[in-house]
Design an enzyme around this catalytic site. Structure first.
Site, PDB file in Angstrom:
ATOM      1  N   CYS A   2      -5.476  -7.840  -9.169  1.00 26.00           N
ATOM      2  CA  CYS A   2      -4.759  -9.073  -9.450  1.00 26.00           C
ATOM      3  C   CYS A   2      -3.787  -8.898 -10.277  1.00 26.00           C
ATOM      4  CB  CYS A   2      -5.764  -9.589 -10.721  1.00 26.00           C
ATOM      5  SG  CYS A   2      -7.526  -9.754 -10.182  1.00 26.00           S
ATOM      6  N   ARG A  27      -0.472  -7.873  -5.676  1.00 27.32           N
ATOM      7  CA  ARG A  27      -1.706  -7.282  -6.141  1.00 27.32           C
ATOM      8  C   ARG A  27      -2.957  -7.969  -5.873  1.00 27.32           C
ATOM      9  NH1 ARG A  27       0.056  -4.225 -10.352  1.00 27.32           N
ATOM     10  NH2 ARG A  27      -2.041  -4.493 -11.538  1.00 27.32           N
ATOM     11  N   TRP A  74      -7.438 -10.835  -6.680  1.00 30.12           N
ATOM     12  CA  TRP A  74      -8.006  -9.927  -5.799  1.00 30.12           C
ATOM     13  C   TRP A  74      -9.573  -9.912  -6.166  1.00 30.12           C
ATOM     14  CZ3 TRP A  74     -10.666  -5.392  -5.379  1.00 30.12           C
ATOM     15  CH2 TRP A  74     -11.034  -4.796  -4.041  1.00 30.12           C
ATOM     16  N   ASN A 100      -6.825  -9.097 -15.702  1.00 31.09           N
ATOM     17  CA  ASN A 100      -6.505  -8.176 -14.494  1.00 31.09           C
ATOM     18  C   ASN A 100      -7.605  -6.957 -14.983  1.00 31.09           C
ATOM     19  OD1 ASN A 100      -6.041  -6.300 -12.661  1.00 31.09           O
ATOM     20  ND2 ASN A 100      -4.248  -5.600 -13.649  1.00 31.09           N
ATOM     21  N   GLY A 101      -8.559  -6.489 -14.197  1.00 30.93           N
ATOM     22  CA  GLY A 101      -9.388  -5.590 -14.585  1.00 30.93           C
ATOM     23  C   GLY A 101     -10.785  -6.095 -14.092  1.00 30.93           C
ATOM     24  N   GLU A 481      -2.136   9.240   8.608  1.00 30.13           N
ATOM     25  CA  GLU A 481      -1.442   8.100   7.996  1.00 30.13           C
ATOM     26  C   GLU A 481      -1.185   7.182   8.879  1.00 30.13           C
ATOM     27  OE1 GLU A 481      -0.737   7.157   5.385  1.00 30.13           O
ATOM     28  OE2 GLU A 481       1.068   5.777   5.247  1.00 30.13           O
ATOM     29  N   LYS A 485      -2.113   3.067   8.739  1.00 32.87           N
ATOM     30  CA  LYS A 485      -1.013   2.324   8.657  1.00 32.87           C
ATOM     31  C   LYS A 485      -1.603   1.046   9.844  1.00 32.87           C
ATOM     32  CE  LYS A 485       0.657   2.572   5.907  1.00 32.87           C
ATOM     33  NZ  LYS A 485       0.854   3.221   4.742  1.00 32.87           N
ATOM     34  N   GLU A 488      -4.672  -0.996   8.687  1.00 31.75           N
ATOM     35  CA  GLU A 488      -4.459  -1.873   7.586  1.00 31.75           C
ATOM     36  C   GLU A 488      -3.639  -3.095   7.777  1.00 31.75           C
ATOM     37  OE1 GLU A 488      -2.879  -0.361   3.915  1.00 31.75           O
ATOM     38  OE2 GLU A 488      -1.537   1.055   5.186  1.00 31.75           O
ATOM     39  N   HIS A 504     -15.338  17.800  20.316  1.00 26.91           N
ATOM     40  CA  HIS A 504     -16.718  17.868  19.760  1.00 26.91           C
ATOM     41  C   HIS A 504     -17.193  16.712  19.429  1.00 26.91           C
ATOM     42  CE1 HIS A 504     -15.965  22.287  19.357  1.00 26.91           C
ATOM     43  NE2 HIS A 504     -14.585  21.945  18.992  1.00 26.91           N
ATOM     44  N   LYS A 603      -2.267  -4.166  -3.442  1.00 25.93           N
ATOM     45  CA  LYS A 603      -1.413  -3.034  -3.476  1.00 25.93           C
ATOM     46  C   LYS A 603      -1.783  -1.907  -4.439  1.00 25.93           C
ATOM     47  CE  LYS A 603       3.045  -1.082  -2.824  1.00 25.93           C
ATOM     48  NZ  LYS A 603       2.597  -0.564  -1.552  1.00 25.93           N
TER      49      LYS A 603
END
Ligand code: F6R
Length: 608
Positions: A2, A27, A74, A100-101, A481, A485, A488, A504, A603
């Site tokens: 948030c 955020r 969020w 936020n939290g 990475e 990318k 997401e 395997h 983010k």
């Protein structure tokens, strides 16, 4: 996660809050809302969905007033809905809060407040806050907020306004970021600097449990005991343009193109030919370094992938054993740490909850901690013993790009710094690597010229449901990475595999037409990699390979190849990740995805 923002000044608060929220949408973007005091009445407008929905609502029913708070969410507790959106208010709508939290003891607080007659409308943890402030309000808002937070466990950055004191805004943080901005006759609070950069570059970076009390006449800072405290003003050196798209269609594309500069800036004053490596804020002495027998690199997501490269290079160049760990695992697995342990935490935002918690665990057990972060004054930078800043500039797109490449540069710098002290490399070897590093910005520019090839590849292959990334050694680290990318931002399922491990089990998934991205930059492993590529080719895979210029023989084995400029092998990740970033970007664009704001993501992950 948030984002929160707040304003007290002479302007209309509504556009200032909306602008601030637009810079904080990275955020979280499940819902948004504002509370503004208009003629001593608290007016709240909030709704599910993107900020644009809130803007439309406010256009239809504008709120006028110059004191207000705003929020972009969020969701953690309670699904994204109009009702669960912030701000949340007390029953008679005299007190409103953005948060936020996570309030960890909200269930107990809710029961306690319910027993006292308070009624709840939402499923959120946040709603306990306005009720607590209401309960403690005895004529002074800051006193009520101080009492309220003494009851709360968990993490928070909160902003509170009230019609009881209509010209006032009170804010406080614990384990969630918060800054206060000082303008000309106007003041701000925000979760992050870009939200207020249009108005001021002078800010207070707040510590845990420091309170901000803003009125039109000024700003004061209080301790949790309510005593006034003094703090230096931090002057932000970058301007609002750095947080704008600057002609690019998306922040992600802009940030991919900013990498040459970001890499150069991160090396400046640290790497110069013929001079020892200098690390401005690292005070580790030779003796302390001699004492270290183990390094942990701890991070999350993309930063964790940079840590995997860090392990390879520190072990190779400085010959110190390194373990890399995901912060959320590290913090609960009781790792073996003592005063001979060095911990390196990597975090773009410097606020990731798990990374911060892992840092604190390690410090408690006696480890020395170096933070690699992009945000000056962030929590990890303040709590670590030493800091190495990545000078990438603000990264707005949710998918990390320039932060990753600058984190890689930080890993090389640390590895060389240790190698220099421990004399594990000769000065000639160090000079050779430094020389190659200094060429990286230009070489990154070169790689960026391959855009069209990648765009074409994406337009042919974006409909695939699955893709695989293969590599060995450092190429495997980059494959991870690349795979993250792609997932997401394009929602294409992908997996990264150590090329030798594929047979395997996972090779069972390869069938006619399966797209495989193969990285083959590691000279010693090149032939082995070619054999692994043949294994998937034989089973029908469509292979796009990345190799160094000069290794064109790979074309005999693969369907298409792209070459990156020759550099020292250890540095290859910096160049080979760039086409992977572009590939993911074009795949996502082809699929019509919201590149800068992928679904379900935010983010800065300031919750566990
Ligand atoms: C992916 C991405 C995330 C972050 C992770 C850690 O593109 O950006 O995986 O890398 O959330 O964030 P920081 O580096 O801020 O700790």
């Amino acid at each position: 996660m948030c984002g929160i923002v707040g304003y007290v000044g002479k302007k209309e608060a509504s556009p200032v809050l909306i602008h601030g929220l637009s810079r904080l949408e990275y955020r979280g973007y499940d819902s948004a809302g504002v509370a503004i005091i208009e003629d001593n009445i608290l007016k709240v407008t909030k709704c599910k969905g993107r900020l644009a929905n809130l803007e439309a609502k406010l256009e239809q029913n504008p709120i006028h007033g110059s004191v207000g708070i705003g929020h972009t969410r969020w969701a953690t507790h309670g699904e994204p809905s109009d009702l669960n959106s912030h701000p949340h208010s007390n029953e008679d709508e005299t007190i409103s809060v953005v948060h936020n939290g996570i309030i960890e003891n909200y269930i107990q607080l809710r029961e306690w407040l319910t027993a006292k007659g308070y009624k709840f409308n939402s499923e959120t943890d946040t709603e306990v806050i306005p009720h607590l402030v209401d309960y403690y309000y005895k004529g002074n808002l800051e006193e009520a907020v101080i009492k309220a937070i003494s009851k709360m466990d968990g993490s928070y950055a909160i902003g509170v306004v009230s019609t009881h004191e209509p010209g006032k805004l009170v804010a406080v943080r614990k384990d969630s970021p918060l800054i206060a901005g000082i303008g000309e006759g106007e003041f701000f609070i925000a979760s992050d600097i870009p939200a207020i950069l249009n108005y001021t570059r002078d800010v207070y970076l707040l510590n845990d449990k420091e309170f901000v009390v803003i009125t039109k006449d000024g700003i004061k800072l209080l301790s949790e005991e309510g005593d006034e405290i003094k703090k230096d003003i931090f002057h932000v050196t970058w301007n609002a343009d750095a947080a704008e798209k600057g002609g690019y269609e998306h922040f992600m594309l802009k940030e991919i193109h900013e990498q040459p500069k970001a890499i150069r800036d991160t090396m400046t004053s640290r790497i110069a030919l013929g001079k020892p490596i200098t690390l401005d804020k690292i005070t580790l002495t030779k003796d302390q370094l001699e004492n270290i027998n183990k390094i942990y690199i701890v991070a999350c997501g993309t930063a964790y992938h940079a840590g995997i490269v860090g392990k390879y290079v520190i072990e190779k160049l400085a010959r110190i054993p390194v373990e890399v760990d995901i912060a959320s695992e590290f913090r609960y697995r009781n790792p073996i740490i003592d005063n001979k342990t060095l911990m390196i935490v990597i975090s773009q935002s410097g606020e990731t909850a798990d990374t911060l918690a892992a840092l604190r665990e390690a410090k408690k057990s006696g480890a020395r901690v170096i933070a690699v972060t992009n945000v000056v004054g962030s929590s990890v930078s303040r709590e670590a013993h030493d800091v190495l800043y990545t000078w990438a500039g603000p990264e707005i797109a949710v998918a990390s790009t320039k932060a990753y490449t600058t984190q890689l540069i930080a890993m090389y710098i640390i590895a060389l710094y240790f190698a220099q002290y421990k004399e594990t490399l000769s000065s000639e070897q160090i000079e050779e690597i430094k020389e190659a590093m200094l060429k990286l910005p230009e070489q990154t520019e070169e790689v960026l010229k391959h855009k069209e090839v990648l765009q074409k590849f994406a337009s042919k292959n974006y409909m695939h449901r699955d893709m695989f990334f293969l590599g060995r050694g450092l190429d495997y680290a980059v494959a991870m990475e690349g795979s993250l990318k792609l997932k997401e931002i394009s929602y294409i399922h992908s997996e990264a595999y150590a090329a030798g491990e594929l047979k395997h089990g996972t090779i069972a998934l390869i069938e006619n037409g399966t797209v495989v991205i193969a990285l083959a930059t590691q000279e010693e492993l090149f032939e082995k990699m070619v054999s692994n590529i043949k294994e998937v080719k034989t089973r029908g895979a469509n292979v796009l390979a990345f190799a160094f210029e000069g290794n064109e023989t790979i074309e005999k084995t693969v369907d298409s190849a792209l070459y990156i400029p020759k550099t020292e092998e250890v540095l290859a990740p910096v160049l080979s990740v760039v086409p992977l970033q572009l590939l993911s970007y074009y795949m996502a664009v082809q699929k019509g995805c919201d590149v800068d704001k992928p679904r379900n993501l935010a983010k800065s992950v300031t919750v566990e």
